[in-house]
Design a protein around this motif. Structure first.
Motif, PDB file in Angstrom:
ATOM      1  N   HIS A 129       0.849  -1.191   0.000  1.00  0.00           N
ATOM      2  CA  HIS A 129       0.000   0.000   0.000  1.00  0.00           C
ATOM      3  C   HIS A 129       0.887   1.244   0.000  1.00  0.00           C
ATOM      4  N   ILE A 130       0.596   2.172  -0.924  1.00  0.00           N
ATOM      5  CA  ILE A 130       1.392   3.399  -1.013  1.00  0.00           C
ATOM      6  C   ILE A 130       0.466   4.603  -1.144  1.00  0.00           C
ATOM      7  N   SER A 131       1.021   5.794  -0.929  1.00  0.00           N
ATOM      8  CA  SER A 131       0.240   7.024  -1.030  1.00  0.00           C
ATOM      9  C   SER A 131       0.093   7.445  -2.490  1.00  0.00           C
ATOM     10  N   PHE A 132      -0.795   8.386  -2.727  1.00  0.00           N
ATOM     11  CA  PHE A 132      -1.016   8.920  -4.071  1.00  0.00           C
ATOM     12  C   PHE A 132       0.275   9.537  -4.612  1.00  0.00           C
ATOM     13  N   GLU A 133       0.950  10.323  -3.763  1.00  0.00           N
ATOM     14  CA  GLU A 133       2.189  10.981  -4.186  1.00  0.00           C
ATOM     15  C   GLU A 133       3.300   9.982  -4.486  1.00  0.00           C
ATOM     16  N   ASP A 134       3.400   8.904  -3.689  1.00  0.00           N
ATOM     17  CA  ASP A 134       4.425   7.879  -3.936  1.00  0.00           C
ATOM     18  C   ASP A 134       4.212   7.195  -5.276  1.00  0.00           C
ATOM     19  N   ASN A 233      -2.799   2.293  -9.620  1.00  0.00           N
ATOM     20  CA  ASN A 233      -3.445   1.333  -8.720  1.00  0.00           C
ATOM     21  C   ASN A 233      -3.739   0.020  -9.442  1.00  0.00           C
ATOM     22  N   VAL A 261      -2.922   1.939  -4.402  1.00  0.00           N
ATOM     23  CA  VAL A 261      -2.679   3.374  -4.243  1.00  0.00           C
ATOM     24  C   VAL A 261      -3.843   4.008  -3.478  1.00  0.00           C
ATOM     25  N   ALA A 262      -3.522   4.773  -2.450  1.00  0.00           N
ATOM     26  CA  ALA A 262      -4.545   5.456  -1.660  1.00  0.00           C
ATOM     27  C   ALA A 262      -5.145   6.621  -2.462  1.00  0.00           C
ATOM     28  N   HIS A 264      -6.578  10.451  -3.054  1.00  0.00           N
ATOM     29  CA  HIS A 264      -6.120  11.772  -2.624  1.00  0.00           C
ATOM     30  C   HIS A 264      -7.346  12.650  -2.369  1.00  0.00           C
TER      31      HIS A 264
END
Length: 381
Positions: A129-134, A233, A261-262, A264
């Motif tokens: 799991h990663i952030s939108f920016e990552d 994603n 992907v999370a 935003h």
């Protein structure tokens, strides 16, 4: 007089100009559909399977097909100058092997692959799991997964220390045996995995107590994953040879890491483009001017045109997501401008807006003071 045979092209459902690939595909579909082992005791399916096999045996042979096209079924019945064709003597083993490989492996039409040679290991799957920016700019992540490592006790042999594997006596180390069976077309031979050694060609008499004969033990390992910029994603990163161990000296499989992907709060992604909204003040919308807009790279200044309406969409070139193939190429950001209508105004501000509204209404009526009662409603009427 015997039952009239159907046209071979009709049996396979192909045109008379069908090439070899078309014939193969048609026969493969029919053979899978009507194979007797898939319809035990069904005489109709057995007859259709035999009919399709006979048609393919003739049409797949250039010489026999030429005879059939000229003389029809008579070419193989001793008439028409064809010289006759004894279908019952056909050897279908090669036909089935070429067409189906391992499909009929357990049906008496065995495939030809051997498990005694090196075999690549299976792939493993994991999720990160990663952030939108990552996802946009890339990052490094560390995973913990269970990996099979070579057993330190037997060094991967699977045999108890002091002992070794022995050659399978049943298959002689080949991993495959030949079995003879009776079928619709007479005696047929099939090649299958040796049931004693499971196709490996070797036997373990005394298994290693640490790995129970597998040669590997499961260990918790940390794996570093490099997430490329622009990944989306649901896409996966492949890490070579971090999967299951291979057999008989074969290479490991790969580790496939699926990326989640999370979302935003301000940006929505579509491919390599980004969509967002930006509020602009009422005076800026009317008179024009500079406003700050949030992007993935931080705030940028944008000059709003005078008279901009709420809902206007603008494009910021190169402010989207980098391409996976070329980080230097980026998508665009599409921003919907929303006029921010004030809700908490002082008395002076309200009076000023009413004056503006009256002037706007007068301009719409042509500026005639006597047309005050007929003027159109202003912005704040």
């Amino acid at each position: 007089m015997g039952e009239q045979k159907r046209d071979y092209y009709e049996v396979l459902g192909v045109d008379k100009s069908a090439d070899e690939a078309t014939l193969k595909k048609a026969y493969r579909n029919l053979a899978k559909k009507y194979h007797p082992d898939m319809h035990p005791g069904d005489k109709d399916a057995e007859a259709k399977f035999k009919e399709a096999s006979e048609a393919y045996a003739v049409l797949s042979d250039p010489d026999k097909r030429r005879q059939y096209d000229q003389f029809g079924h008579a070419a193989f019945e001793g008439g028409g100058g064809g010289g006759g064709f004894d279908f019952s003597g056909m050897d279908f083993t090669d036909i089935f092997g070429d067409l189906f490989g391992d499909f009929f492996g357990g049906m008496g039409m065995g495939g030809r692959s051997s498990r005694s040679g090196p075999m690549r290991g299976a792939n493993l799957r994991a999720r990160v799991h990663i952030s939108f920016e990552d996802a946009v700019f890339g990052c490094e992540k560390e995973l913990e997964i269970n990996l099979k490592e070579e057993c330190e006790t037997c060094h991967g042999s699977g045999a108890k220390p002091g002992t070794s594997k022995t050659t399978c006596s049943r298959c002689g180390g080949q991993g495959r045996i030949t079995a003879t069976t009776q079928s619709l077309f007479g005696t047929m031979q099939r090649v299958m995995d040796c049931p004693d050694c499971g196709g490996s060609g070797q036997m373990i008499k005394d298994k290693c107590t640490s790995c129970h004969g597998s040669g590997y033990v499961s260990k918790r390992k940390k794996i570093s994953v490099s997430i490329p910029a622009g990944i989306d994603n649901g896409q996966a990163v492949r890490i070579r040879e971090k999967g299951e161990p291979g057999a008989n000296g074969g290479p490991r499989g790969d580790l496939l890491v699926e990326v989640v992907v999370a979302e935003h709060p301000d940006f929505v992604r579509n491919g390599y483009d980004i969509y967002s909204q930006a509020k602009i003040s009422f005076p800026v919308a009317v008179l024009g001017g500079d406003t700050l807009i949030d992007t993935l790279d931080g705030q940028v200044s944008y000059e709003v045109k005078a008279g901009t309406q709420t809902g206007t969409r603008i494009r910021l070139r190169g402010k989207g997501v980098p391409s996976l193939r070329n980080k230097a190429q980026r998508g665009d950001q599409y921003v919907t401008l929303v006029v921010d209508v004030p809700t908490n105004l002082s008395r002076d501000a309200k009076d000023a807006l009413r004056d503006y509204d009256a002037l706007a209404g007068a301009s719409l009526s042509g500026g005639d003071p006597g047309a005050k009662k007929k003027k159109k409603k202003g912005f704040f009427s």
